[in-house]
Design a protein around this motif. Sequence first.
Motif, PDB file in Angstrom:
ATOM      1  N   PHE A 304       0.823  -1.209   0.000  1.00 25.02           N
ATOM      2  CA  PHE A 304       0.000   0.000   0.000  1.00 25.02           C
ATOM      3  C   PHE A 304       0.861   1.265   0.000  1.00 25.02           C
ATOM      4  N   VAL A 313      -6.880   1.339   8.864  1.00 32.41           N
ATOM      5  CA  VAL A 313      -6.636  -0.037   8.449  1.00 32.41           C
ATOM      6  C   VAL A 313      -6.873  -0.943   9.642  1.00 32.41           C
ATOM      7  N   PHE A 327       3.085   0.007   4.278  1.00 31.54           N
ATOM      8  CA  PHE A 327       2.249   1.211   4.339  1.00 31.54           C
ATOM      9  C   PHE A 327       3.115   2.478   4.275  1.00 31.54           C
ATOM     10  N   CYS A 330       1.935   6.441   3.710  1.00 35.45           N
ATOM     11  CA  CYS A 330       0.472   6.570   3.839  1.00 35.45           C
ATOM     12  C   CYS A 330       0.219   7.726   4.804  1.00 35.45           C
ATOM     13  N   LEU A 333      -2.990   8.076   7.002  1.00 31.96           N
ATOM     14  CA  LEU A 333      -3.358   6.996   7.909  1.00 31.96           C
ATOM     15  C   LEU A 333      -3.338   7.486   9.354  1.00 31.96           C
ATOM     16  N   ILE A 336      -4.442   2.354  12.949  1.00 30.82           N
ATOM     17  CA  ILE A 336      -4.210   0.993  12.480  1.00 30.82           C
ATOM     18  C   ILE A 336      -4.394   0.034  13.639  1.00 30.82           C
ATOM     19  N   PHE A 350       5.690   1.301   8.373  1.00 33.77           N
ATOM     20  CA  PHE A 350       4.817   2.468   8.521  1.00 33.77           C
ATOM     21  C   PHE A 350       5.611   3.779   8.425  1.00 33.77           C
ATOM     22  N   CYS A 353       4.254   7.701   7.913  1.00 30.82           N
ATOM     23  CA  CYS A 353       2.797   7.779   8.140  1.00 30.82           C
ATOM     24  C   CYS A 353       2.571   8.932   9.116  1.00 30.82           C
TER      25      CYS A 353
END
Length: 732
Positions: A304, A313, A327, A330, A333, A336, A350, A353
Amino acid sequence: MKMKLWKKVLAAVTAGVLCLGSVGVSGVQNMLESVETVFTASAYVINSYDGTYGDLYYSVTDTDEVKISGCNETVESVEIPARIDGKRVTSIAKNAFYGCSDLTAITIPDSVTSFEGNAFSNLENLTAITIPDSVTSIGESAFSGCTSLTKIAIPNSVTDIGGFVFSNCTNLESITLSDHLTSVGGYTFSGCTSLSAITIPDSVTSIGQAAFSGCTSLTEITIPNSVTSMEEIIFSDCTNLADVTLSNSMTSIGEYTFSNCTSLAEITIPDSVTNIGRYAFKACTKLEKITMPNSLTSIDEYAFVDCAGLTEVVLPDGMTSVGTSAFLNCTGLKKITIPDSVTAIAGLAFENCTGLTAVTLPSGMTTIAHNTFENCTNLSEITIPDSVTSIENKAFYGTAWLAARQKENPLVIINHLLIDGSTCAGDVVIPEDVVTINIGAFNNCTALTSVVVPDSVTSIHGNAFYGCTNLTTIILPDSITNIGMLAFGDCTHLTKITIPNGMTSIDAMTFDNCVSLTEIIIPDSVTKIDYNVFKSCSDLTIYGYTGSYAETYAAEKEIPFVSLNSIVTTTTTDTTTETTTTAKQTTTEQTTTTTPEQTTTTAKQTETTVTKQTTATTTKQSTTTTAEQTTATTAKQTETTTAKQTTATTNQTTTSSAQTEPTALYGDLNLDGRVDITDAVLLNKACAGAVMLDDATKKNADCNGDSEVGSDDAVVLMQFLVHIVDKLPYQN
């Protein structure tokens, strides 16, 4: 029979041969290119044929059937007969009409059963064609590049379509597929930029690689439940695709399947899917919601990446792993949910993010990988379970959570792991409960001057004190059994250090560029010293034991060596006392020998009877200090002889045979047997001139196979780590 197309070829070749004497090599090349032009300008030049029918060329097969093999390159319309000379016309040969660029219309009889590969490819002016019900198979690239073709119907008689059949038919707006079609080949509709809708029949069970990639006008697609297999890149770059229904029989979403589908806002993954492949939803920038099934067990790397619109998510129960950079970037975001079933989250999962504010890690996790939450600037709440025993480099770098912990205490310690001390200054004493000093924990902590490491610590990871340019002193306990690569690299003011007795090896480049290091004590437990350990330590002297590996290493590297066995100092003290106790005179000579581990005393005492009642005692004491590990003690008296203590310690000598040059493992710069981001960092440092590579490392660093080490190798190594290339060395 001589055919006119061969007259063209013969004329071109003859002209070239006649000119050989005057045109030279370049002229020959031009001649050959002109011949190639003749061959590629007309479809029929690469096929033999048995006769002509109007503008058509044909050949007769072994079954006494006719195959159309070519046509006149200037023809504008063609009607293929059902029979020629009484023989049935049953097929269109490979490349039969290739290059007939003026052809606008073709009539095909119902006697034809197959189109071979490239049969009608690149007919740029062909606007329509009717495929008869007799056709059962269409070969690869049969209509590719027919840029004026706007619609076509595949009859129900067709069961198989090869790859690239309609690729780059840029004006194809609609197509009807056969109800008996079982598969859609790879790249079948790739680059059909005007195709806005298509219905895949229930008979289809598989869809090949990139089948619809680059169909920029496609807005919706339904994959029937009959489809059990979908290869990678299928809908990549379908920038207007907004509505997708997936088959509930498929088990995985392949690599790059929906990459760059920038209009896709929502998708539901069916319950049958267990894996989401690499880059599956890469740069789906409008994707806000994704529903993941309980059947899902893994999300691969970069699945992603760059999905900036993704806000929440929920990873399903039963999922076990999240891949590298899954991710990454992202930025939208915010939440999660990670179930306890997840045991592995790979590095950079991540990273960046920036909208993420809180995360609870699963109770079964043991390792938090490198850069997992790096630059999650708003991440302020992190719940880390007690099960975590390893936190890798920069796992929380750039987070609000780390900044707050640093403010509370510059030594950030989690589960007995010292993960960060980069804001420390001056003299630092590490607490007794620390077991591991993490990779890069004090990286570039230039205000650090001295460190005391407690005996609870067993491991100092690579780069732990790298770039601590004002560090002058560090005290290491014997409990340490491992010090990682570049642990003290660029500690330019470090002057002396003692390697702990528990160490058996010193990793590569541990003291790289420690230019002020003048003394190091290496115990005889060390049996291996890796490459470039003391690079740029030009004034270094090694202190060790005679016969040890340290002595051998020093000799090989021409580094001054001082044996601890031979260091001796002596002091003498005379003392005289008088007492009136006996009629004997006693003289005592005492010698004390002191070693780093043991002190023993040798005494020789003589008693003599005299007529005086005054006893004079004279003591002469000599103390000899040596690093020798072997001592001996005796005692003797005139009246009584007693062997009070005899101690013998055998010197230990370890020898190491010369190391043989290892087989090249391209990309493995730190020679740890694997290729990862640490190697990429080291290679970049080498390219920047910050580190120097020895011959063995240079061999592994040659990632592009050109026998040189440079920035191109660094690029190739990074491409390998992110799976853009799949093997090393890689030559572009």
